[in-house]
Design an enzyme around this catalytic site. Structure first.
Site, PDB file in Angstrom:
ATOM      1  N   LYS A  13      -9.931   2.864   3.585  1.00 52.39           N
ATOM      2  CA  LYS A  13     -11.314   3.397   3.881  1.00 52.39           C
ATOM      3  C   LYS A  13     -12.335   2.378   3.279  1.00 52.39           C
ATOM      4  O   LYS A  13     -13.158   1.854   3.978  1.00 52.39           O
ATOM      5  CB  LYS A  13     -11.870   4.703   3.513  1.00 52.39           C
ATOM      6  CG  LYS A  13     -11.074   5.856   4.139  1.00 52.39           C
ATOM      7  CD  LYS A  13     -11.539   7.153   4.209  1.00 52.39           C
ATOM      8  CE  LYS A  13     -11.822   7.571   2.769  1.00 52.39           C
ATOM      9  NZ  LYS A  13     -10.341   7.812   1.946  1.00 52.39           N
ATOM     10  N   ARG A  88     -16.178  15.735   2.658  1.00 55.45           N
ATOM     11  CA  ARG A  88     -14.708  15.953   2.452  1.00 55.45           C
ATOM     12  C   ARG A  88     -14.376  17.435   3.048  1.00 55.45           C
ATOM     13  O   ARG A  88     -13.105  17.904   2.797  1.00 55.45           O
ATOM     14  CB  ARG A  88     -14.401  16.184   0.975  1.00 55.45           C
ATOM     15  CG  ARG A  88     -14.408  14.711   0.360  1.00 55.45           C
ATOM     16  CD  ARG A  88     -13.084  14.046   0.392  1.00 55.45           C
ATOM     17  NE  ARG A  88     -12.483  13.459  -0.580  1.00 55.45           N
ATOM     18  CZ  ARG A  88     -12.885  12.420  -1.328  1.00 55.45           C
ATOM     19  NH1 ARG A  88     -13.725  11.624  -0.629  1.00 55.45           N
ATOM     20  NH2 ARG A  88     -12.011  11.964  -2.265  1.00 55.45           N
ATOM     21  N   ARG A 127       1.379  -0.476  -6.432  1.00 55.91           N
ATOM     22  CA  ARG A 127       0.165  -1.113  -6.780  1.00 55.91           C
ATOM     23  C   ARG A 127      -0.204  -0.645  -8.238  1.00 55.91           C
ATOM     24  O   ARG A 127      -0.553  -1.417  -8.943  1.00 55.91           O
ATOM     25  CB  ARG A 127      -0.785  -0.465  -5.914  1.00 55.91           C
ATOM     26  CG  ARG A 127      -1.953  -1.786  -5.957  1.00 55.91           C
ATOM     27  CD  ARG A 127      -3.335  -1.174  -5.113  1.00 55.91           C
ATOM     28  NE  ARG A 127      -3.735  -0.045  -6.032  1.00 55.91           N
ATOM     29  CZ  ARG A 127      -4.693   0.959  -5.344  1.00 55.91           C
ATOM     30  NH1 ARG A 127      -4.640   0.820  -4.252  1.00 55.91           N
ATOM     31  NH2 ARG A 127      -5.122   1.775  -6.291  1.00 55.91           N
ATOM     32  N   ARG A 139      -8.481   3.241 -12.187  1.00 54.40           N
ATOM     33  CA  ARG A 139      -9.311   4.365 -12.291  1.00 54.40           C
ATOM     34  C   ARG A 139      -8.820   5.548 -12.917  1.00 54.40           C
ATOM     35  O   ARG A 139      -7.422   5.733 -12.947  1.00 54.40           O
ATOM     36  CB  ARG A 139      -9.510   4.653 -10.825  1.00 54.40           C
ATOM     37  CG  ARG A 139     -10.425   3.729  -9.820  1.00 54.40           C
ATOM     38  CD  ARG A 139     -10.645   4.443  -8.347  1.00 54.40           C
ATOM     39  NE  ARG A 139     -10.417   5.441  -8.124  1.00 54.40           N
ATOM     40  CZ  ARG A 139     -10.771   6.023  -6.899  1.00 54.40           C
ATOM     41  NH1 ARG A 139     -10.966   5.014  -5.794  1.00 54.40           N
ATOM     42  NH2 ARG A 139     -10.560   7.047  -6.404  1.00 54.40           N
ATOM     43  N   ARG A 150      -4.784  14.596  -5.102  1.00 53.29           N
ATOM     44  CA  ARG A 150      -5.909  14.025  -4.070  1.00 53.29           C
ATOM     45  C   ARG A 150      -5.262  14.141  -2.729  1.00 53.29           C
ATOM     46  O   ARG A 150      -6.175  14.549  -1.740  1.00 53.29           O
ATOM     47  CB  ARG A 150      -6.216  12.719  -4.470  1.00 53.29           C
ATOM     48  CG  ARG A 150      -7.019  12.567  -5.765  1.00 53.29           C
ATOM     49  CD  ARG A 150      -7.203  11.485  -6.633  1.00 53.29           C
ATOM     50  NE  ARG A 150      -7.900  10.330  -5.387  1.00 53.29           N
ATOM     51  CZ  ARG A 150      -7.823   9.016  -5.333  1.00 53.29           C
ATOM     52  NH1 ARG A 150      -7.105   8.716  -6.250  1.00 53.29           N
ATOM     53  NH2 ARG A 150      -8.436   8.179  -4.541  1.00 53.29           N
TER      54      ARG A 150
END
Ligand code: AMP
Length: 245
Positions: A13, A88, A127, A139, A150
Protein backbone atom coordinates in the site's frame (compact mmCIF):
# COMPACT_ATOMS: atom_id res chain seq x y z
CA UNK A 1 -9.51 12.92 -5.59
CA UNK A 2 -10.13 11.27 -2.21
CA UNK A 3 -8.99 7.66 -2.07
CA UNK A 4 -8.67 4.82 0.41
CA UNK A 5 -6.08 2.08 -0.11
CA UNK A 6 -7.05 -1.27 1.39
CA UNK A 7 -4.92 -4.37 1.73
CA UNK A 8 -3.18 -6.47 4.39
CA UNK A 9 0.15 -5.44 5.91
CA UNK A 10 2.94 -5.94 3.40
CA UNK A 11 0.62 -5.77 0.36
CA UNK A 12 2.49 -2.73 -0.96
CA UNK A 13 0.00 0.00 0.00
CA UNK A 14 2.79 2.42 0.95
CA UNK A 15 4.67 1.89 -2.31
CA UNK A 16 1.53 2.32 -4.38
CA UNK A 17 0.40 5.33 -2.37
CA UNK A 18 3.73 7.03 -3.14
CA UNK A 19 3.20 6.44 -6.86
CA UNK A 20 -0.28 7.94 -6.64
CA UNK A 21 1.11 10.97 -4.73
CA UNK A 22 3.50 11.62 -7.63
CA UNK A 23 0.78 11.12 -10.24
CA UNK A 24 -2.11 13.07 -8.73
CA UNK A 25 -0.24 15.59 -6.56
CA UNK A 26 -2.24 14.80 -3.44
CA UNK A 27 -0.75 13.77 -0.07
CA UNK A 28 -0.57 10.28 1.41
CA UNK A 29 -2.08 10.14 4.87
CA UNK A 30 -0.74 7.09 6.68
CA UNK A 31 -2.15 6.61 10.17
CA UNK A 32 0.65 4.10 10.88
CA UNK A 33 3.28 6.76 10.07
CA UNK A 34 1.46 9.37 12.17
CA UNK A 35 1.24 7.00 15.14
CA UNK A 36 4.91 5.97 14.81
CA UNK A 37 5.89 9.66 14.69
CA UNK A 38 3.87 10.28 17.89
CA UNK A 39 5.64 7.33 19.53
CA UNK A 40 9.08 8.54 18.42
CA UNK A 41 8.33 12.05 19.70
CA UNK A 42 7.16 10.61 23.01
CA UNK A 43 3.85 12.54 22.93
CA UNK A 44 0.88 11.59 25.12
CA UNK A 45 -0.74 10.00 22.05
CA UNK A 46 2.45 8.02 21.38
CA UNK A 47 2.45 6.71 24.94
CA UNK A 48 -1.19 5.66 24.69
CA UNK A 49 -0.78 3.69 21.46
CA UNK A 50 2.65 2.14 22.08
CA UNK A 51 1.48 -1.13 23.62
CA UNK A 52 -1.16 -1.82 20.98
CA UNK A 53 1.23 -1.05 18.17
CA UNK A 54 4.10 -3.25 19.31
CA UNK A 55 1.63 -6.11 19.74
CA UNK A 56 0.23 -5.61 16.24
CA UNK A 57 -3.25 -4.76 17.53
CA UNK A 58 -5.41 -1.88 16.39
CA UNK A 59 -5.26 1.27 18.52
CA UNK A 60 -8.60 2.66 19.80
CA UNK A 61 -10.85 4.10 17.08
CA UNK A 62 -11.38 7.49 18.76
CA UNK A 63 -7.62 8.17 18.70
CA UNK A 64 -7.10 7.46 15.01
CA UNK A 65 -10.34 9.15 14.01
CA UNK A 66 -9.20 12.29 15.86
CA UNK A 67 -5.82 12.39 14.09
CA UNK A 68 -7.44 11.83 10.69
CA UNK A 69 -10.02 14.55 11.40
CA UNK A 70 -7.18 17.02 12.09
CA UNK A 71 -5.06 15.90 9.19
CA UNK A 72 -7.73 16.19 6.48
CA UNK A 73 -8.34 19.79 7.53
CA UNK A 74 -4.74 20.75 6.64
CA UNK A 75 -4.42 22.92 3.50
CA UNK A 76 -2.43 20.31 1.55
CA UNK A 77 -5.39 17.91 1.80
CA UNK A 78 -7.87 20.39 0.33
CA UNK A 79 -7.51 18.99 -3.22
CA UNK A 80 -7.71 15.39 -2.02
CA UNK A 81 -5.70 12.67 -0.31
CA UNK A 82 -4.80 9.01 -0.26
CA UNK A 83 -5.63 7.27 2.99
CA UNK A 84 -3.23 4.43 3.76
CA UNK A 85 -4.05 2.32 6.82
CA UNK A 86 -7.33 4.09 7.58
CA UNK A 87 -10.13 3.12 7.93
CA UNK A 88 -9.28 -0.24 9.52
CA UNK A 89 -12.80 -1.28 10.51
CA UNK A 90 -16.44 -0.43 9.75
CA UNK A 91 -16.87 2.08 12.65
CA UNK A 92 -13.81 3.99 11.37
CA UNK A 93 -15.27 3.95 7.84
CA UNK A 94 -18.52 5.39 9.18
CA UNK A 95 -16.62 8.03 11.14
CA UNK A 96 -14.73 8.97 7.97
CA UNK A 97 -17.98 9.29 6.06
CA UNK A 98 -19.35 11.64 8.72
CA UNK A 99 -16.15 13.71 8.74
CA UNK A 100 -16.36 14.15 4.98
CA UNK A 101 -20.11 14.73 4.97
CA UNK A 102 -19.73 17.59 7.46
CA UNK A 103 -17.58 19.31 4.87
CA UNK A 104 -19.77 18.43 1.89
CA UNK A 105 -17.23 15.88 0.62
CA UNK A 106 -17.15 12.17 -0.15
CA UNK A 107 -14.75 9.43 -1.17
CA UNK A 108 -14.13 8.89 -4.88
CA UNK A 109 -12.85 5.33 -4.68
CA UNK A 110 -11.49 2.56 -2.50
CA UNK A 111 -8.71 0.50 -4.05
CA UNK A 112 -8.15 -2.93 -2.56
CA UNK A 113 -4.85 -4.70 -3.24
CA UNK A 114 -5.60 -8.42 -3.39
CA UNK A 115 -2.66 -10.57 -2.32
CA UNK A 116 -1.90 -14.16 -1.40
CA UNK A 117 -1.32 -14.05 2.36
CA UNK A 118 0.98 -17.10 2.51
CA UNK A 119 3.28 -15.76 -0.20
CA UNK A 120 3.14 -12.37 1.53
CA UNK A 121 4.10 -13.79 4.91
CA UNK A 122 7.09 -15.69 3.42
CA UNK A 123 8.17 -12.61 1.53
CA UNK A 124 8.03 -10.39 4.62
CA UNK A 125 9.81 -12.93 6.80
CA UNK A 126 12.61 -13.12 4.20
CA UNK A 127 12.85 -9.32 4.10
CA UNK A 128 13.05 -9.13 7.91
CA UNK A 129 15.89 -11.71 7.94
CA UNK A 130 17.78 -9.84 5.21
CA UNK A 131 17.38 -6.48 7.00
CA UNK A 132 18.50 -7.99 10.30
CA UNK A 133 21.55 -9.56 8.59
CA UNK A 134 22.46 -6.17 7.13
CA UNK A 135 22.04 -4.57 10.55
CA UNK A 136 19.21 -2.29 9.31
CA UNK A 137 16.65 -0.83 11.71
CA UNK A 138 13.32 -2.63 11.79
CA UNK A 139 9.94 -1.27 12.82
CA UNK A 140 9.05 -2.41 16.34
CA UNK A 141 6.16 -4.43 14.85
CA UNK A 142 8.32 -5.96 12.07
CA UNK A 143 8.71 -9.54 13.26
CA UNK A 144 7.04 -12.78 12.27
CA UNK A 145 4.87 -13.13 15.39
CA UNK A 146 3.57 -9.55 15.33
CA UNK A 147 3.05 -9.81 11.60
CA UNK A 148 0.78 -12.82 12.10
CA UNK A 149 -1.18 -10.80 14.67
CA UNK A 150 -1.43 -7.86 12.24
CA UNK A 151 -2.71 -10.21 9.52
CA UNK A 152 -5.26 -11.67 11.94
CA UNK A 153 -6.42 -8.16 12.88
CA UNK A 154 -6.75 -7.39 9.18
CA UNK A 155 -8.82 -10.48 8.48
CA UNK A 156 -11.14 -9.98 11.41
CA UNK A 157 -11.60 -6.23 11.39
CA UNK A 158 -10.46 -4.69 8.12
CA UNK A 159 -11.45 -7.28 5.50
CA UNK A 160 -15.21 -6.61 6.06
CA UNK A 161 -14.58 -3.13 4.61
CA UNK A 162 -14.45 -4.75 1.18
CA UNK A 163 -18.15 -5.62 1.30
CA UNK A 164 -18.92 -2.29 2.98
CA UNK A 165 -17.39 -0.29 0.11
CA UNK A 166 -18.68 -2.66 -2.57
CA UNK A 167 -22.21 -1.91 -1.38
CA UNK A 168 -21.45 1.78 -1.75
CA UNK A 169 -20.25 1.25 -5.33
CA UNK A 170 -16.76 2.54 -4.45
CA UNK A 171 -14.65 -0.64 -4.45
CA UNK A 172 -11.98 -1.31 -7.10
CA UNK A 173 -10.02 -4.54 -6.74
CA UNK A 174 -6.49 -4.75 -8.11
CA UNK A 175 -4.16 -7.78 -8.22
CA UNK A 176 -1.40 -6.77 -5.82
CA UNK A 177 0.84 -9.76 -6.62
CA UNK A 178 2.07 -8.29 -9.91
CA UNK A 179 5.31 -6.26 -10.22
CA UNK A 180 5.10 -2.76 -8.70
CA UNK A 181 4.75 -0.93 -12.04
CA UNK A 182 2.00 -3.29 -13.21
CA UNK A 183 0.05 -2.78 -9.96
CA UNK A 184 0.44 0.99 -10.32
CA UNK A 185 -0.83 0.86 -13.92
CA UNK A 186 -3.78 -1.34 -12.90
CA UNK A 187 -4.72 1.16 -10.17
CA UNK A 188 -4.65 4.07 -12.62
CA UNK A 189 -6.84 2.07 -15.05
CA UNK A 190 -9.26 1.15 -12.28
CA UNK A 191 -9.54 4.78 -11.21
CA UNK A 192 -10.15 5.93 -14.77
CA UNK A 193 -12.89 3.33 -15.29
CA UNK A 194 -16.44 4.22 -14.57
CA UNK A 195 -17.77 3.20 -11.16
CA UNK A 196 -19.44 -0.20 -11.26
CA UNK A 197 -22.63 1.28 -9.82
CA UNK A 198 -22.73 4.02 -12.48
CA UNK A 199 -22.32 1.44 -15.23
CA UNK A 200 -25.07 -0.74 -13.81
CA UNK A 201 -27.40 2.28 -13.63
CA UNK A 202 -26.63 3.19 -17.25
CA UNK A 203 -27.24 -0.39 -18.39
CA UNK A 204 -30.63 -0.42 -16.61
CA UNK A 205 -31.56 2.89 -18.25
CA UNK A 206 -30.68 1.84 -21.80
CA UNK A 207 -32.52 -1.47 -21.30
CA UNK A 208 -35.61 0.49 -20.31
CA UNK A 209 -35.24 2.68 -23.38
CA UNK A 210 -35.02 -0.23 -25.83
CA UNK A 211 -38.32 -1.61 -24.54
CA UNK A 212 -40.14 1.63 -25.43
CA UNK A 213 -38.16 3.65 -27.98
CA UNK A 214 -39.10 7.35 -28.45
CA UNK A 215 -40.82 6.49 -31.79
CA UNK A 216 -42.81 3.69 -30.27
CA UNK A 217 -43.65 5.87 -27.30
CA UNK A 218 -45.06 8.53 -29.69
CA UNK A 219 -47.06 5.92 -31.55
CA UNK A 220 -48.45 4.75 -28.24
CA UNK A 221 -49.64 8.25 -27.36
CA UNK A 222 -51.53 8.61 -30.72
CA UNK A 223 -55.20 7.66 -30.51
CA UNK A 224 -56.23 4.54 -32.36
CA UNK A 225 -57.21 4.99 -36.00
CA UNK A 226 -55.57 6.76 -38.88
CA UNK A 227 -52.82 9.31 -38.26
CA UNK A 228 -53.37 12.99 -39.07
CA UNK A 229 -51.00 12.81 -42.06
CA UNK A 230 -52.74 9.72 -43.43
CA UNK A 231 -56.17 11.34 -43.08
CA UNK A 232 -55.00 14.49 -44.92
CA UNK A 233 -53.56 12.35 -47.76
CA UNK A 234 -56.78 10.39 -48.02
CA UNK A 235 -58.85 13.63 -48.20
CA UNK A 236 -56.58 15.02 -50.99
CA UNK A 237 -56.89 11.74 -52.93
CA UNK A 238 -60.70 11.84 -52.67
CA UNK A 239 -60.78 15.46 -53.90
CA UNK A 240 -58.62 14.54 -56.94
CA UNK A 241 -60.95 11.65 -57.80
CA UNK A 242 -63.99 13.99 -57.59
CA UNK A 243 -62.30 16.56 -59.92
CA UNK A 244 -61.45 13.84 -62.48
CA UNK A 245 -64.95 12.47 -62.38
P1 AMP B 1 0.47 0.36 9.46
O1 AMP B 1 1.76 1.12 9.32
O2 AMP B 1 -0.65 0.97 8.72
O3 AMP B 1 0.64 -1.11 9.21
O4 AMP B 1 0.05 0.48 11.00
C1 AMP B 1 0.91 0.03 12.04
C2 AMP B 1 0.12 -0.10 13.33
O5 AMP B 1 -0.46 1.16 13.68
C3 AMP B 1 -1.06 -1.05 13.26
O6 AMP B 1 -0.67 -2.39 13.47
C4 AMP B 1 -1.93 -0.51 14.38
O7 AMP B 1 -1.43 -0.86 15.64
C5 AMP B 1 -1.75 0.99 14.25
N1 AMP B 1 -2.74 1.59 13.31
C6 AMP B 1 -2.48 2.22 12.14
N2 AMP B 1 -3.59 2.67 11.58
C7 AMP B 1 -4.60 2.30 12.40
C8 AMP B 1 -6.01 2.47 12.36
N3 AMP B 1 -6.62 3.10 11.34
N4 AMP B 1 -6.74 1.97 13.37
C9 AMP B 1 -6.16 1.34 14.43
N5 AMP B 1 -4.83 1.14 14.52
C10 AMP B 1 -4.04 1.62 13.52
Amino acid sequence: MRLVLLGPPGAGKGTQADQLVARYGIPRLSTGDMLRAAMAAGTALGERVKDNMVRGELVPDELVVAIVADRIREPDAAKGFILDGFPRNVPQAEALERLLQERGLKLDAVVELKVDETILLNRIQRRILQMTARGEALRPDDNAEVLKQRLAAYRAQTAPLSAHYRRKGLLKIVDGMQPIAAVAAAIVRALAAEPAEGLARKARKSKGKSAVTPRRAKAKRRPAGRSKAKKTKARQGAARTRRRG
